[in-house]
Design an enzyme around this catalytic site. Structure first.
Site, PDB file in Angstrom:
ATOM      1  N   ASP A   1     -95.277  -8.356 -49.133  1.00 40.73           N
ATOM      2  CA  ASP A   1     -94.892  -9.842 -48.688  1.00 40.73           C
ATOM      3  C   ASP A   1     -94.988 -10.471 -50.047  1.00 40.73           C
ATOM      4  O   ASP A   1     -95.902 -10.705 -50.436  1.00 40.73           O
ATOM      5  CB  ASP A   1     -95.246 -10.396 -47.706  1.00 40.73           C
ATOM      6  CG  ASP A   1     -94.866  -9.973 -46.654  1.00 40.73           C
ATOM      7  OD1 ASP A   1     -94.221  -8.811 -46.460  1.00 40.73           O
ATOM      8  OD2 ASP A   1     -95.347 -10.246 -45.317  1.00 40.73           O
TER       9      ASP A   1
ATOM     10  N   MET B   1     -96.294  -3.346 -53.835  1.00 46.60           N
ATOM     11  CA  MET B   1     -96.649  -4.776 -53.041  1.00 46.60           C
ATOM     12  C   MET B   1     -95.655  -4.974 -51.368  1.00 46.60           C
ATOM     13  O   MET B   1     -94.799  -4.056 -51.620  1.00 46.60           O
ATOM     14  CB  MET B   1     -96.222  -6.071 -54.237  1.00 46.60           C
ATOM     15  CG  MET B   1     -94.737  -5.518 -54.471  1.00 46.60           C
ATOM     16  SD  MET B   1     -94.008  -7.489 -55.373  1.00 46.60           S
ATOM     17  CE  MET B   1     -94.222  -8.061 -54.228  1.00 46.60           C
TER      18      MET B   1
ATOM     19  N   GLN C   1     -98.656  -9.972 -51.399  1.00 44.90           N
ATOM     20  CA  GLN C   1     -99.679  -8.424 -50.312  1.00 44.90           C
ATOM     21  C   GLN C   1     -99.610  -7.585 -51.451  1.00 44.90           C
ATOM     22  O   GLN C   1     -98.713  -6.973 -51.522  1.00 44.90           O
ATOM     23  CB  GLN C   1     -98.832  -7.478 -49.113  1.00 44.90           C
ATOM     24  CG  GLN C   1     -98.740  -9.404 -47.452  1.00 44.90           C
ATOM     25  CD  GLN C   1    -100.131  -8.858 -47.592  1.00 44.90           C
ATOM     26  OE1 GLN C   1    -100.101  -7.975 -46.098  1.00 44.90           O
ATOM     27  NE2 GLN C   1    -101.185  -9.938 -47.025  1.00 44.90           N
TER      28      GLN C   1
HETATM   29  C1  FRU Z   1     -94.223  -8.475 -43.540  1.00 46.19           C
HETATM   30  C2  FRU Z   1     -95.913  -8.372 -41.985  1.00 46.19           C
HETATM   31  C3  FRU Z   1     -96.299  -8.995 -41.926  1.00 46.19           C
HETATM   32  C4  FRU Z   1     -97.701  -8.813 -42.624  1.00 46.19           C
HETATM   33  C5  FRU Z   1     -97.922  -8.394 -43.861  1.00 46.19           C
HETATM   34  C6  FRU Z   1     -98.707  -6.687 -44.046  1.00 46.19           C
HETATM   35  O1  FRU Z   1     -93.683  -7.847 -44.397  1.00 46.19           O
HETATM   36  O2  FRU Z   1     -95.603  -7.359 -41.494  1.00 46.19           O
HETATM   37  O3  FRU Z   1     -96.017  -9.756 -40.383  1.00 46.19           O
HETATM   38  O4  FRU Z   1     -98.798  -9.961 -42.337  1.00 46.19           O
HETATM   39  O5  FRU Z   1     -96.202  -7.420 -43.150  1.00 46.19           O
HETATM   40  O6  FRU Z   1     -99.076  -6.343 -45.242  1.00 46.19           O
END
Ligand code: FRU
Length: 505
Positions: free
Chosen positions: A58, A56, A74
């Site tokens: 963000d 994981m 994420q």
């Molecule tokens: C920040 C980032 C965001 C992007 C995401 C991808 O950590 O780089 O800018 O949307 O992670 O996982």
């Protein structure tokens, strides 16, 4: 240190890690053996939110809706490495205990998000929960909606809703939408930067969340701009994950500068934001991509991704990587900066308490544990350095110190002896922090296996990762150097795990 990888690469390991692959939208499930391996992992936190397994990063679209805290993040269901981004989903009635829900968003083959559903936000428009997120590659903005339980998400057939950055700007990136409402219009901030110049936040406007007009930069930095302070921080060339919200008569903007999370508090007029006070939301690079939510009590609650501090190989072998920070309440301090404190709800996790009062900080005491909340107040006296040691082995060969250094005006975590393993980060973490004359040092420390979250005097946060290799590296003690400090009081609570069965859906 985990590095950002090329999300397009489908490595052999991705396929191998398919043993814990999850069909998207069908809920988070794993074979029994995976669950018990992870549950027995001494480095794995027990009272922080994290997916049942895998990677994981963000926090995405945290939102309080119908009495529940929803957290998306994420997530790579294929293993503990950053590829093929999905949106994981969890829900909590109390900010502390979480239930895992089915994956909310998965890449659609052939779609604008075929290579990943990157970060974004969630809002409710006319009773309809709506996610705005970034599809890659190229980076475009997409939309999805749900029924009011937020379980199943349907992508808008006309995606992408914004197909390219504004013309005439050489952008360094175009991602991580953040949406808010002003009367009958919606506004959208997107993280970006201008090649060779610096990070920017692009501002858009819409009436329906679908058709967007580009306005101008909400705010911009200069590449070599250094924020004031004893250890100034560069604002960089790309600003990720903008988070923009009103706060006690002013506005706050957070951006993640591919190094630190920087906040600005200032004026928002005519749709331009002008910073008046700035700082780091956390003094370490272990904390990143912060996003906030407004809850039913009107509190602004901040979440962040706690990165790993060990090699990619160690992360893959562990089968999990990345932790959500504890909820942090943000408020505006009297000097115009931000105060960030742990949510009071965390106190419900406190178990057995150990209390100490009025003793010298040298030589300390000994409590053992790796799932603790520690509240300590020190009178600095004549000492130059005072604080605590945690995760110490009986012979001291492993230990980590958390200290305030008066002559350097710094709050520090020293990790040089944190582990005998060669796979882990050992560098010091911390930064500028100054106590006023006669002010006591008030530390609140949340220790959860490999995670350390430190709050100092309500005005500085410092997140760290340590991975002791010895099972008996569990002692907590106090320390002082360069003179005598006094431990005024200290309470240590053994913390309860957030859910013994949290590996189930
Ligand atoms: C920040 C980032 C965001 C992007 C995401 C991808 O950590 O780089 O800018 O949307 O992670 O996982």
């Amino acid at each position: 240190m985990a590095t950002r990888r090329d999300f397009l690469t489908l490595s052999a390991a991705t396929v191998l890690a398919g043993r814990i692959a999850l069909p998207s939208g069908t809920g988070v499930q794993q074979p029994e053996n995976e669950r018990s391996n992870l549950a027995a992992d001494p480095q794995r936190p027990r009272y922080h939110l994290m997916p049942p397994a895998n990677w994981m990063n963000d926090p995405n679209g945290p939102i309080f809706w119908k009495g529940q805290y929803h957290m998306f993040y994420q997530y790579n269901p294929h293993g503990a490495f950053p590829e093929s981004m999905h949106w994981g989903h969890a829900v909590s009635p109390d900010l502390v205990h979480w239930k895992h829900l089915p994956v909310a968003l998965a890449p659609t083959p052939g779609g604008p998000d075929k290579d990943g559903c990157w970060s974004g936000c969630a809002v409710v428009e006319g009773g309809v929960p709506t996610i705005l997120y970034t599809g890659v590659f190229p980076q475009v903005q997409c939309l999805a909606t749900s029924d009011d339980r937020m379980i199943t998400w349907r992508k808008f057939a006309g995606n992408p809703i914004i197909a390219a950055p504004p013309q005439g700007i050489e952008t360094t990136g175009f991602r991580d939408p953040c949406v808010w409402r002003e009367e009958d219009e919606w506004y959208l901030a997107i993280g970006s930067g201008v090649e060779g110049q610096g990070g920017v936040v692009l501002l858009y406007r819409s009436r329906d969340l679908i058709h967007w007009d580009y306005l101008h930069f909400l705010c911009r930095g200069r590449k070599d701009e250094l924020l004031p302070g004893k250890d100034p921080v560069s604002t960089g060339e790309m600003w990720e994950c903008p988070d923009f919200f009103p706060l006690s008569g002013k506005y706050a903007l957070l951006v993640s500068t591919q190094g630190a999370v920087i906040y600005s508090v200032g004026a928002y007029e005519n749709h331009y934001f002008r910073p008046e006070a700035q700082g780091k939301a956390d003094l370490s690079d272990s904390y990143y991509a912060a996003r906030s939510m407004l809850d039913g009590k009107g509190r602004r609650i901040l979440w962040g991704w706690i990165r790993e501090g060990r090699s990619e190989a160690a992360q893959r072998a562990a089968g999990w990587a990345g932790v959500m920070s504890l909820p942090r309440i943000v408020s505006r301090a009297s000097d115009g900066r931000l105060n960030i404190t742990p949510a009071p709800e965390l106190e419900t996790l406190r178990g057995r308490r150990h209390h100490f009062a009025g003793q010298s900080a040298q030589g300390g005491f000994s409590i053992r544990g790796d799932s603790l909340e520690i509240q300590a107040e020190f009178e600095m006296g004549t000492a130059d350095v005072a604080g605590l040691t945690v995760r110490s082995s009986p012979n001291g060969e492993e230990h980590t110190s958390i200290t305030y250094n008066r002559s350097k005006s710094q709050l520090l975590v020293e990790r040089e002896h944190s582990s005998l393993s060669s796979e882990v980060d050992r560098g010091p973490q911390g930064g500028s922090f100054t106590l006023a004359e006669n002010e006591t040092l008030k530390l609140r420390i949340f220790l959860d296996a490999s995670v350390i979250e430190i709050f100092a005097n309500d005005r500085a946060c410092l997140t760290s990762r340590v991975y002791p290799s010895r099972p008996d590296s569990l002692s907590v003690g106090t320390l002082a150097k360069g003179g005598n400090a006094r431990l005024k009081t200290q309470d240590v609570w053994e913390m309860r795990p957030i859910s013994p069965d949290r590996l189930t859906t």
